[in-house]
Design a protein around this motif. Structure first.
Motif, PDB file in Angstrom:
ATOM      1  N   PHE A 188      22.304  32.036  68.397  1.00 51.87           N
ATOM      2  CA  PHE A 188      21.492  31.587  67.214  1.00 51.87           C
ATOM      3  C   PHE A 188      19.853  32.062  67.462  1.00 51.87           C
ATOM      4  N   THR A 189      19.355  32.728  66.286  1.00 51.96           N
ATOM      5  CA  THR A 189      17.964  32.872  66.633  1.00 51.96           C
ATOM      6  C   THR A 189      17.351  32.078  65.428  1.00 51.96           C
ATOM      7  N   LEU A 190      16.203  31.508  65.849  1.00 51.93           N
ATOM      8  CA  LEU A 190      15.519  30.631  65.066  1.00 51.93           C
ATOM      9  C   LEU A 190      14.765  31.048  63.960  1.00 51.93           C
ATOM     10  N   SER A 191      14.308  32.580  64.017  1.00 49.27           N
ATOM     11  CA  SER A 191      13.945  33.234  62.784  1.00 49.27           C
ATOM     12  C   SER A 191      12.384  33.001  62.652  1.00 49.27           C
ATOM     13  N   ALA A 192      12.106  31.831  62.103  1.00 43.94           N
ATOM     14  CA  ALA A 192      10.564  31.599  61.446  1.00 43.94           C
ATOM     15  C   ALA A 192      10.240  30.127  61.720  1.00 43.94           C
ATOM     16  N   GLU A 193       8.852  29.821  61.904  1.00 46.42           N
ATOM     17  CA  GLU A 193       8.527  28.297  61.810  1.00 46.42           C
ATOM     18  C   GLU A 193       8.827  27.697  60.463  1.00 46.42           C
ATOM     19  N   PHE A 194       8.937  28.448  59.483  1.00 43.47           N
ATOM     20  CA  PHE A 194       9.205  27.473  58.167  1.00 43.47           C
ATOM     21  C   PHE A 194      10.364  27.375  57.927  1.00 43.47           C
ATOM     22  N   ILE A 196      12.547  26.369  60.617  1.00 43.69           N
ATOM     23  CA  ILE A 196      12.767  25.567  60.965  1.00 43.69           C
ATOM     24  C   ILE A 196      12.187  24.193  60.531  1.00 43.69           C
ATOM     25  N   ASP A 197      10.852  24.291  59.936  1.00 47.64           N
ATOM     26  CA  ASP A 197      10.482  22.983  59.292  1.00 47.64           C
ATOM     27  C   ASP A 197      11.265  22.360  58.399  1.00 47.64           C
ATOM     28  N   ARG A 198      12.192  23.252  57.632  1.00 40.73           N
ATOM     29  CA  ARG A 198      12.955  23.008  56.657  1.00 40.73           C
ATOM     30  C   ARG A 198      14.365  22.382  57.104  1.00 40.73           C
ATOM     31  N   HIS A 199      14.717  22.897  58.394  1.00 40.67           N
ATOM     32  CA  HIS A 199      16.016  22.668  59.025  1.00 40.67           C
ATOM     33  C   HIS A 199      16.040  21.942  60.267  1.00 40.67           C
ATOM     34  N   ARG A 200      15.008  21.389  60.843  1.00 35.66           N
ATOM     35  CA  ARG A 200      15.163  21.227  62.165  1.00 35.66           C
ATOM     36  C   ARG A 200      16.003  20.033  62.342  1.00 35.66           C
ATOM     37  N   ASP A 201      16.279  18.973  61.685  1.00 36.23           N
ATOM     38  CA  ASP A 201      17.255  18.052  62.073  1.00 36.23           C
ATOM     39  C   ASP A 201      18.577  18.713  62.157  1.00 36.23           C
ATOM     40  N   ALA A 202      18.888  19.513  61.155  1.00 35.73           N
ATOM     41  CA  ALA A 202      20.158  20.195  61.153  1.00 35.73           C
ATOM     42  C   ALA A 202      20.311  21.252  62.566  1.00 35.73           C
ATOM     43  N   PHE A 203      19.117  21.788  62.895  1.00 35.88           N
ATOM     44  CA  PHE A 203      19.346  22.495  64.239  1.00 35.88           C
ATOM     45  C   PHE A 203      19.412  21.728  65.182  1.00 35.88           C
ATOM     46  N   HIS A 204      19.118  20.528  65.358  1.00 32.50           N
ATOM     47  CA  HIS A 204      19.105  19.587  66.415  1.00 32.50           C
ATOM     48  C   HIS A 204      20.440  19.138  66.395  1.00 32.50           C
ATOM     49  N   GLN A 205      21.176  18.832  65.419  1.00 31.21           N
ATOM     50  CA  GLN A 205      22.573  18.406  65.250  1.00 31.21           C
ATOM     51  C   GLN A 205      23.481  19.356  65.982  1.00 31.21           C
ATOM     52  N   GLU A 221       8.098  29.176  67.475  1.00 29.46           N
ATOM     53  CA  GLU A 221       9.363  28.846  67.024  1.00 29.46           C
ATOM     54  C   GLU A 221      10.107  27.707  68.007  1.00 29.46           C
ATOM     55  N   ILE A 222       9.857  27.895  69.136  1.00 24.54           N
ATOM     56  CA  ILE A 222      10.360  26.810  70.208  1.00 24.54           C
ATOM     57  C   ILE A 222       9.418  25.526  70.255  1.00 24.54           C
ATOM     58  N   VAL A 223       8.346  25.904  69.994  1.00 25.60           N
ATOM     59  CA  VAL A 223       7.375  24.614  69.949  1.00 25.60           C
ATOM     60  C   VAL A 223       7.859  23.677  68.815  1.00 25.60           C
ATOM     61  N   SER A 224       7.967  24.502  67.845  1.00 28.66           N
ATOM     62  CA  SER A 224       8.111  23.891  66.227  1.00 28.66           C
ATOM     63  C   SER A 224       9.427  23.180  66.274  1.00 28.66           C
ATOM     64  N   LEU A 225      10.482  23.679  66.983  1.00 28.35           N
ATOM     65  CA  LEU A 225      11.815  23.178  66.925  1.00 28.35           C
ATOM     66  C   LEU A 225      11.893  22.008  67.681  1.00 28.35           C
ATOM     67  N   THR A 226      10.982  21.889  69.031  1.00 29.26           N
ATOM     68  CA  THR A 226      10.943  20.661  69.744  1.00 29.26           C
ATOM     69  C   THR A 226       9.737  19.766  69.507  1.00 29.26           C
ATOM     70  N   GLN A 227       9.000  20.038  68.655  1.00 33.99           N
ATOM     71  CA  GLN A 227       7.573  19.406  68.317  1.00 33.99           C
ATOM     72  C   GLN A 227       6.922  19.080  69.557  1.00 33.99           C
ATOM     73  N   ALA A 228       7.082  19.963  70.575  1.00 37.24           N
ATOM     74  CA  ALA A 228       6.296  19.744  71.817  1.00 37.24           C
ATOM     75  C   ALA A 228       4.868  20.177  71.623  1.00 37.24           C
ATOM     76  N   ALA A 234       7.872  22.682  75.489  1.00 36.11           N
ATOM     77  CA  ALA A 234       9.034  22.964  74.611  1.00 36.11           C
ATOM     78  C   ALA A 234      10.238  23.290  75.469  1.00 36.11           C
ATOM     79  N   ILE A 235      10.037  24.149  76.456  1.00 35.89           N
ATOM     80  CA  ILE A 235      11.251  24.759  77.309  1.00 35.89           C
ATOM     81  C   ILE A 235      11.874  23.346  78.132  1.00 35.89           C
TER      82      ILE A 235
END
Ligand SMILES: Nc1ncnc2c1ncn2[C@@H]1O[C@H](COP(=O)(O)OP(=O)(O)OP(=O)(O)O)[C@@H](O)[C@H]1O
Ligand SMILES: O=C(O)C(=O)C[C@H](O)[C@H](O)CO
Length: 330
Positions: A188-194, A196-205, A221-228, A234-235
């Motif tokens: 899966f490629t995260l594609s873009a921060e915007f 992730i902003d819309r689907h962070r919970d779904a991606f984590h699920q 993108e990795i930072v945005s996903l983890t909000q680290a 984030a890693i």
């Protein structure tokens, strides 16, 4: 479990890129954020922006489609699922993907909207600023999935860009189920921060449910996903949840983390960065091709870097050089 016939089947936006050189002042005047990808929601808006563009060059694109084109150029056996409209750009996209040796059976969709297009402004430093009208891409129905094909590929590769609209999202969820039931891997490629902003919970699920085997993202993108707080944090936050994480670091290269193994490689040298469109897409192509061949992390990363370097040395996000020859030296 039977041996799969395909290396990878990808699901993504089916888009034709229109690229044109532009100055930084033009990008600012028109109100675009340099380096970003913004969605254009109406054909009228896309036409108006196209009217302001200088002479353009049309090249098939779409993030996952570019990755698949790279893998096919490396000698992989590949298939693509994505929605075009029954129009001229749709015919161009279908021609280019099939001419690259990729199986593409998704039927063109009649009526509006048109095939997706991405207006890409490339500044003298090689940076790309994208405005994407997704058009027909967003109407990929779950019925377009060829389940037997998905079950017959080592990897299912999905792009986050397509997670937004309901129909393709349902199609991708169904595809994940098919791939997992067949014992295949999901990348899966995260594609873009915007996105992730819309689907962070779904991606984590998805991640927490163990549905993702390989995750690609750049640092932001990795930072945005983890909000680290930063890339390292984030890693640390993600590495025990996904078997293989690949983080691209622009001109600093890329790293891959698989459990306790971590490898980093520098970027491959480039004489002149002409157009960075597709850097991440082609990096993923090289890396995943290496993995599909059973290579180790370091060699896969090096092939990713070489493929990315090739694509940023010219206009357009599809490879022009002989990638097999480049791969032979990795
Ligand atoms: N200036 C550069 N010089 C050499 N290689 C580069 C450069 N920029 C990017 N790359 C290569 O491309 C890979 C991907 O770049 P990056 O981390 O910027 O991904 P990205 O943000 O997904 O890119 P894009 O969205 O533009 O496709 C890097 O890991 C590196 O190998
Ligand atoms: O794949 C997508 O969804 C895109 O938004 C645009 C792509 O990154 C673009 O077409 C690059 O070739």
């Amino acid at each position: 479990m039977t041996q799969p016939s395909y290396d990878v089947v990808a699901i993504g936006n089916a888009i034709v890129d229109i690229l044109s050189p532009a100055t930084d002042a033009f990008i600012a005047d028109i109100g675009m954020t340099k380096g970003a990808m913004a969605l254009v929601f109406s054909p009228e808006e896309a036409d108006a922006l196209y009217g302001k563009m200088g002479p353009g060059q049309e090249v098939s694109g779409g993030s996952a489609a570019n990755t698949i084109a790279g893998m096919a150029a490396l000698g992989g056996k590949c298939a693509f699922i994505g929605q075009v409209a029954d129009d001229q750009l749709g015919a161009v996209f279908a021609h280019d993907i099939r001419a690259a040796g990729i199986r593409f059976d998704t039927e063109a969709r009649a009526g509006s909207p048109t095939t997706g297009r991405c207006l890409i402004f490339v500044t003298p430093d090689g940076q790309r600023t994208m405005n994407t009208f997704l058009g027909a891409s967003h109407y990929l129905p779950a019925e377009a999935l060829d389940r037997a094909l998905i079950a017959d590929a080592k990897y299912l590769y999905l792009e986050g860009y397509l997670w937004d609209p309901e129909e393709p999202r349902a199609a991708m969820r169904a595809a994940i189920d098919v791939a997992r039931a067949a014992g295949r891997k999901v990348a899966f490629t995260l594609s873009a921060e915007f996105v992730i902003d819309r689907h962070r919970d779904a991606f984590h699920q998805l991640i927490d449910a163990g549905e993702i085997d390989v995750l690609f993202g750049n640092e932001a993108e990795i930072v945005s996903l983890t909000q680290a707080a930063d890339t390292e944090a984030a890693i640390a936050a993600i590495k025990d949840k996904v078997p293989l994480v690949v983080v691209t670091l622009s001109e600093q290269g890329a790293c891959a983390i698989a459990g306790n193994e971590r490898v980093q490689v520098p970027a491959a040298p480039v004489d002149k960065v002409v157009d960075t469109t597709g850097a991440g897409d082609l990096f993923a192509a090289g890396f995943l091709h290496g993995q599909a061949q059973g290579w180790g992390l370091e060699r896969s990363l090096r092939l990713g870097a070489v493929c990315a370097a090739e694509v940023i040395s010219h206009f357009g996000a599809r490879p022009l050089a002989d990638l097999k020859a480049l791969a032979a030296e990795v």
